[in-house]
Each structure stands twice: as C-alpha cells, then as structure tokens.
Design a protein around this motif. Structure first.
Motif, PDB file in Angstrom:
ATOM      1  N   LYS A 197       0.266 -36.512  19.513  1.00  0.00           N
ATOM      2  CA  LYS A 197      -0.051 -35.129  19.910  1.00  0.00           C
ATOM      3  C   LYS A 197      -0.539 -35.074  21.351  1.00  0.00           C
ATOM      4  N   GLN A 198      -0.381 -36.177  22.098  1.00  0.00           N
ATOM      5  CA  GLN A 198      -0.882 -36.219  23.472  1.00  0.00           C
ATOM      6  C   GLN A 198       0.161 -35.746  24.475  1.00  0.00           C
ATOM      7  N   GLY A 199       1.355 -35.490  24.030  1.00  0.00           N
ATOM      8  CA  GLY A 199       2.431 -35.034  24.909  1.00  0.00           C
ATOM      9  C   GLY A 199       3.167 -36.204  25.530  1.00  0.00           C
ATOM     10  N   GLY A 200       4.406 -35.946  25.936  1.00  0.00           N
ATOM     11  CA  GLY A 200       5.169 -36.999  26.595  1.00  0.00           C
ATOM     12  C   GLY A 200       6.654 -36.912  26.320  1.00  0.00           C
ATOM     13  N   PHE A 201       7.308 -38.047  26.549  1.00  0.00           N
ATOM     14  CA  PHE A 201       8.775 -38.102  26.553  1.00  0.00           C
ATOM     15  C   PHE A 201       9.265 -39.269  25.715  1.00  0.00           C
ATOM     16  N   GLU A 202      10.539 -39.176  25.342  1.00  0.00           N
ATOM     17  CA  GLU A 202      11.230 -40.322  24.768  1.00  0.00           C
ATOM     18  C   GLU A 202      12.536 -40.498  25.536  1.00  0.00           C
ATOM     19  N   VAL A 203      12.733 -41.723  26.032  1.00  0.00           N
ATOM     20  CA  VAL A 203      13.966 -42.070  26.736  1.00  0.00           C
ATOM     21  C   VAL A 203      14.849 -42.814  25.748  1.00  0.00           C
ATOM     22  N   TYR A 204      16.044 -42.296  25.512  1.00  0.00           N
ATOM     23  CA  TYR A 204      16.991 -42.948  24.598  1.00  0.00           C
ATOM     24  C   TYR A 204      17.851 -43.886  25.436  1.00  0.00           C
ATOM     25  N   VAL A 205      17.449 -45.158  25.494  1.00  0.00           N
ATOM     26  CA  VAL A 205      18.089 -46.135  26.366  1.00  0.00           C
ATOM     27  C   VAL A 205      19.400 -46.618  25.727  1.00  0.00           C
ATOM     28  N   GLU A 206      20.494 -46.286  26.364  1.00  0.00           N
ATOM     29  CA  GLU A 206      21.819 -46.653  25.840  1.00  0.00           C
ATOM     30  C   GLU A 206      22.278 -47.952  26.496  1.00  0.00           C
ATOM     31  N   GLY A 207      22.308 -49.031  25.708  1.00  0.00           N
ATOM     32  CA  GLY A 207      22.663 -50.353  26.232  1.00  0.00           C
ATOM     33  C   GLY A 207      21.408 -51.199  26.397  1.00  0.00           C
TER      34      GLY A 207
END
Ligand code: THG
Length: 366
Positions: A197-207
């Motif tokens: 619940k602290q906020g942020g991002f998710e990077v979907y790393v392809e490869g």
C-alpha cells in the motif's frame, strides 16, 4: 530454520544474483520459484518499505499468456469480473473461479491487445486449468508461460527512483495502468501496481538477460534514496488487507467470502464458468467473510491455521498474523461467521501457543 534445497523444480529468477548480493536472509517458494521475503529482518524491512524505496524480485508472479482470436472470450470465461470495458494499457485485479464458484487464483490481468492478455498469477498452477478449458472447447488460442519476470519498485520514493530510470513521464501513470518506457534503448512494460500500500511500479521484464542490468541500474540510481532490496512484507500486507492465495483464501472459498465481491459483476460477466453458482451466492450473500483482527498478547509465527472460537464454539479461522510496530497491536487476517463479523466483536484465537483475545474490524489499517 533450515535452508531450501536448491533444485531445478525450485526455479531461480533473472534477479537471483542481485538478491544474493543484497544479502537475502529468507525465501518462500511461490509458483515453483524462489520469492525473497527477508533481507535485514521482517520488521526492519517493514520500516524501510514505509520510509524509503525497495526493489522486489517478484519474478514468481508468473505470466500466463492467452494469445489468439479466442483470447478475449477465454478471459471472460475465467472470471466473474466484467471485462467488456477493458482496453490495452489497463490492469484488472480479477478473481478466477471454478464451476462451483471456488477461488482458483486472484491475478492481475493485463490486456496487451485485442487478442493478447497476461494473467500475473498468484500461487496456484493456473495454466493447467486454462489450457484444459482451451483444449476441451476447441478454442483458437495459445496458452503458455512467456519469459517475463516482474520487478517491483515500492515505497514512498518509488516515483523518484522510477523517474530516474524511465524518465519523468512514468510519474503520470495512473493506478493499475501500464505503459512502455525506455531503458537502455529497449521499451519495457511498466505498470503502477504492486503488492503493498506504499505505492509504486511493477516492471514486466521480457527476457531474462534484461533482468540484472535493470536491477543494477535501480540500485545505482537509488543510492541517495537509500534504495534496498525487499520483498512482499508480511506486516505491511496484513495492515493493508492484501490477501494471499493459499493462505487467506483457497479453492474452498467464493470471491464473496474473500471480500472480493466488489470485483465481481457476475450478472454481466456472460460466459464465466461458475456464473450460476456465483449468482446464487451473490443473491443469498456469504455466511462467513474475511475480516481484520487485532490480537492481544505475544504471538508465535502464524505458520498454520488458528481456530477462532467464542465460548468454545469454532466460528472461523485466522490465516495470517504479525506484530505491527506502527499500530501497536498484532494485526491479522481471518475468516469469521456472520454472527461475529461486525466491528468490535470480541473473539478468542486458538494459537498453537495457547488462546488469545481478539477484536474484529470491518476495515484494515491502511
Ligand atoms: N502484482 C502482480 N502480480 C501479482 C500480484 C501483484 N500476482 C500475485 C498476487 N500479487 C495477486 N494478488 C493480488 C492481490 C492484491 C492486489 C494485486 C494482486 C492489489 N489490490 C489492490 C488493493 O487491494 O488495494 C486493489 C486493486 C484494485 O483496486 O483493482 O493490488 O501484486 N503483477
């Protein structure tokens, strides 16, 4: 505790070298893959997550890809959430159910295009169910697990750190939306989401080969922000009421029992497997439901189900619990019968270290 025996069945991730260099102290296994859960200590990691920024190896949130002309139709068969308004660039939190309305998983769904979706799954072998449906119904769709590994950036300084890597425009992403952002000449899918619940991002790393360069860049760019490796934090996720599939809910629960009725629009989710069963339970309403609990006294680690009782009669179960430094109580998640689910109800918890008194809450802490 002893260590987890390394083997091919317990998959490493593209970030495992970075996780080890950061001094990982504890793992769990999730979707047959390592999930780092402790770096300094659960409590230190908790304070740091709430005050700075962390990079999480959540590769274990595996993607099940649905690709082909029938992908959209198959997606709507999987969930009672109405997907008709979903567009590319959107993420939806979706309860997935079987024919009886039992929870199979609670993924984040991403629509990549009209005929291509990802389900970012919780800990169950969901791909087999989806492949089975596609095969049995002769659907024109391919179902597989691509080489995609999410890396989360979470905490109050997540926007600042992400902007240093992906540019200022990443700050304009809205909650549960994604876009493509440049990193070292390659476009990466970045969503504003994550299991805190602290906020942020998710990077979907392809490869997998792109994993460590991104990990290293984040660690380097965030030095003055006190960036550290972290992971889904037991205390913070209980405070936030983020449910854990396999712990707080199983195939024996409906989404309504899990408090996920707000993500169901069963009436209009035409084609959803289990729709009739869910229409029935939605009409009657559940007789037990997920609640927050504050528990008095000292607690052992909650590594098994604890019965909730009143006057010796079993009325529910606690499935996650931890001591909360910020709220000065033990915070917990459990499921309790309707006779005791109102705010302020007093109950007993039968821990494996003896009974404790607890109070029921209708809202979580954050
Ligand atoms: N991110 C991604 N994949 C995941 C998770 C994730 N797969 C496994 C697991 N987590 C799935 N479970 C959840 C549970 C809660 C949320 C996301 C995934 C979540 N819930 C928001 C909340 O409760 O505040 C609300 C979501 C909404 O309003 O739509 O974010 O974390 N990629």
């Amino acid at each position: 505790m002893a260590t987890i025996a390394p083997s091919r069945r317990v998959r490493r991730t593209p970030f495992s070298d970075g996780v080890e260099a950061a001094g990982v102290k504890g793992y769990t296994v999730y979707n047959h893959m390592l999930l780092p859960t402790i770096f300094r200590s659960i409590e230190e990691d908790y304070h740091h997550l709430k005050s700075a920024v962390q990079v999480w190896d959540v590769s274990c949130e595996r993607q099940v890809e649905l690709r082909g002309p029938d992908a959209g139709r198959l997606m709507q068969m999987l969930t009672p959430r109405d997907l008709r308004a979903m567009l590319p660039g959107m993420c939806y939190y979706v309860p997935l159910v079987d024919g009886t309305g039992g929870m199979l998983n609670d993924p984040v769904a991403l629509m990549l295009s009209d005929d291509r979706y990802w389900l970012s799954i919780a800990d169950s072998d969901l791909m087999f169910w989806i492949k089975g449906l596609a095969h049995a119904l002769h659907l024109d769709v391919i179902v597989d697990e691509p080489d995609v590994s999410p890396l989360a950036i979470q905490g109050p300084q997540a926007d600042e750190l992400a902007a240093r890597i992906f540019g200022d425009s990443v700050k304009e992403l809205r909650f549960f939306r994604y876009g493509y952002f440049n990193f070292q000449g390659q476009m990466m899918l970045v969503a504003r989401s994550g299991y805190s619940k602290q906020g942020g991002f998710e990077v979907y790393v392809e490869g997998a080969h792109k994993g460590m360069p991104l990990w290293n860049a984040l660690m380097e760019a965030g030095k003055d922000l006190d960036v550290h490796a972290g992971g889904p934090n037991l205390i913070e996720r209980i405070e936030g009421g983020l449910l854990s599939y396999g712990n707080d809910m199983t195939i024996d629960n409906t989404p309504h029992e899990c408090g996920l009725g707000r993500f169901c629009s069963t009436q209009t989710a035409i084609g959803c497997v289990g729709r009739d069963a869910l229409l029935r339970v939605a009409k009657e309403g559940p007789v037990k439901q997920i609640r927050a609990f504050s528990i008095d006294g000292d607690l052992p680690p909650c590594d098994r189900l604890w019965q909730i009782t009143d006057n010796g009669k079993v009325i529910g179960q606690i499935t996650s619990a931890a001591k909360s430094p910020d709220f000065n109580t033990n915070v917990a998640i459990g499921m309790v019968r309707m006779t005791h689910w109102n705010e302020g109800a007093r109950v007993q918890i039968q821990t494996h270290d003896g009974p404790r008194s607890a109070t029921v809450h209708e809202k979580f802490w954050i």
